[in-house]
Scaffold this active site. Structure first.
Site, PDB file in Angstrom:
ATOM      1  N   LEU A 226       0.932  -1.298   0.075  1.00 55.56           N
ATOM      2  CA  LEU A 226       0.036   0.036   0.100  1.00 55.56           C
ATOM      3  C   LEU A 226       0.804   1.276   0.135  1.00 55.56           C
ATOM      4  CD1 LEU A 226      -2.891   1.255   0.108  1.00 55.56           C
ATOM      5  CD2 LEU A 226      -2.445   1.149   2.701  1.00 55.56           C
ATOM      6  N   ASP A 227       0.681   2.127  -0.996  1.00 53.45           N
ATOM      7  CA  ASP A 227       1.154   3.477  -1.312  1.00 53.45           C
ATOM      8  C   ASP A 227       2.868   3.388  -1.212  1.00 53.45           C
ATOM      9  OD1 ASP A 227      -1.250   4.503  -1.202  1.00 53.45           O
ATOM     10  OD2 ASP A 227      -1.478   4.817   0.830  1.00 53.45           O
ATOM     11  N   GLN A 228       3.256   2.239  -1.886  1.00 58.85           N
ATOM     12  CA  GLN A 228       4.894   2.030  -1.642  1.00 58.85           C
ATOM     13  C   GLN A 228       5.376   1.826  -2.954  1.00 58.85           C
ATOM     14  OE1 GLN A 228       6.486  -0.485   1.441  1.00 58.85           O
ATOM     15  NE2 GLN A 228       4.502  -0.169   2.624  1.00 58.85           N
TER      16      GLN A 228
END
Length: 324
Positions: A226-228
């Site tokens: 997530l969001d990486q």
């Protein structure tokens, strides 16, 4: 996608020996394999085959149909992307309720600045259907009464519209690993923080709670973490004293739209490449793309003092290493 090469992507169970089947299939049609890559996730395997179709003994339309038949026979999903497809790539925009990013993308598309066609808009609520209708773009609501999306239907819609790129225009849902796996490196999201700071939900609220003085937004490729995913573009703004979440939203939303639109253009124009999880401009001297803050920031940043390898201390003419 390698210039001049056709790309065939097969996703299915790991009990199917797709390499053997695909090799025989392509050999019969005088299609040369130039590259092959496989990745696995749990019991699902994605096989990407790059081929030279310049001298194949069939038409593109027939090859697509035959590949569809092969996929049905083997129980796998098959997608083919020819080199010319890159000039008219198709985009699916996923939305929830916020309109600012979607409207920016639609305006860029109508103005001819996006470099691709928005083929379909898919939401987990129907709030933005009127905006889609205004621009005469098909809209599909795949969410239930709680906004939980039907991802089987999502995948069917992406297949039906032969989608090259998925844009998450403030789509407030986490895509399942199955969707991300199938469209790896072809999903771009915009997040309301300067990642890697404040990932996940309520990023503006997190920024207020932590008392940051500079906040911002990030457009990035989506991965199963997530969001990486690899960062493409970022924009920043100052946080005034006593700012609330609403204040940050008002300052950040225009930048969200700008960063997402810029990131999509860079992807469509093949101006960026990803190496070791980081994006770089393919030809930086040939573009005016703004990946970070405006150049004015560089002129405001002090350039002294900085560490040096050696320096002289006092009048003793004593040489000291900067590491001491």
């Amino acid at each position: 996608m390698t210039d001049g090469m056709t790309e065939i992507t097969v996703v299915g169970d790991d009990d199917v020996d797709i390499v053997v089947e695909m090799t025989a299939f392509l050999f019969e049609r005088d299609v040369d394999i130039t590259g092959l890559d496989q990745a696995a996730q749990e019991e699902t395997v994605r096989t990407t085959v790059q081929v030279d179709t310049s001298e194949m003994a069939t038409s593109r339309e027939t090859l697509r149909e035959d590949l569809d038949d092969l996929g049905d026979e083997l129980g796998v999903n098959v997608q083919v992307r020819f080199p010319a497809d890159r000039e008219t790539q198709s985009i699916a925009v996923l939305v929830t309720k916020e309109s600012h990013c979607l409207e920016a993308l639609l305006e860029a598309w109508v103005d001819g600045d996006l470099g691709a066609d928005i083929e379909v808009i898919i939401g987990n609520h129907d709030d933005l259907q009127p905006l889609a209708a205004k621009y005469d773009v098909p809209f599909h609501d795949i969410g239930d009464e709680n906004g939980t999306p039907d991802e089987g239907r999502l995948l069917d819609l992406l297949d039906d519209h032969d989608i090259d790129l998925i844009a998450l225009a403030r789509y407030i849902r986490i895509l399942s690993p199955e969707v991300v796996f199938r469209y790896e490196s072809r999903i771009i999201n915009v997040h309301p923080s300067l990642l890697p700071a404040f990932p996940g939900a309520s990023a503006y609220s997190q920024a207020v709670e932590e008392g940051v003085r500079i906040a911002g937004v990030t457009a990035h490729y989506v991965t199963t973490d997530l969001d990486q995913g690899p960062i493409i573009t970022q924009r920043a703004f100052n946080v005034p004293d006593g700012a609330t979440k609403t204040d940050l939203q008002e300052r950040g939303q225009p930048l969200e739209a700008e960063a997402l639109t810029e990131a999509i253009k860079l992807h469509i124009d093949d101006e960026i490449t990803v190496r070791r999880g980081q994006t770089t401009l393919r030809n930086p001297e040939e573009t005016d793309a703004q990946l970070g803050a405006p150049e004015e920031l560089d002129r405001q940043t002090p350039d002294r003092p900085i560490d040096v390898d050696e320096f002289v201390v006092g009048d003793l003419d004593e040489t000291v290493s900067a590491d001491d």
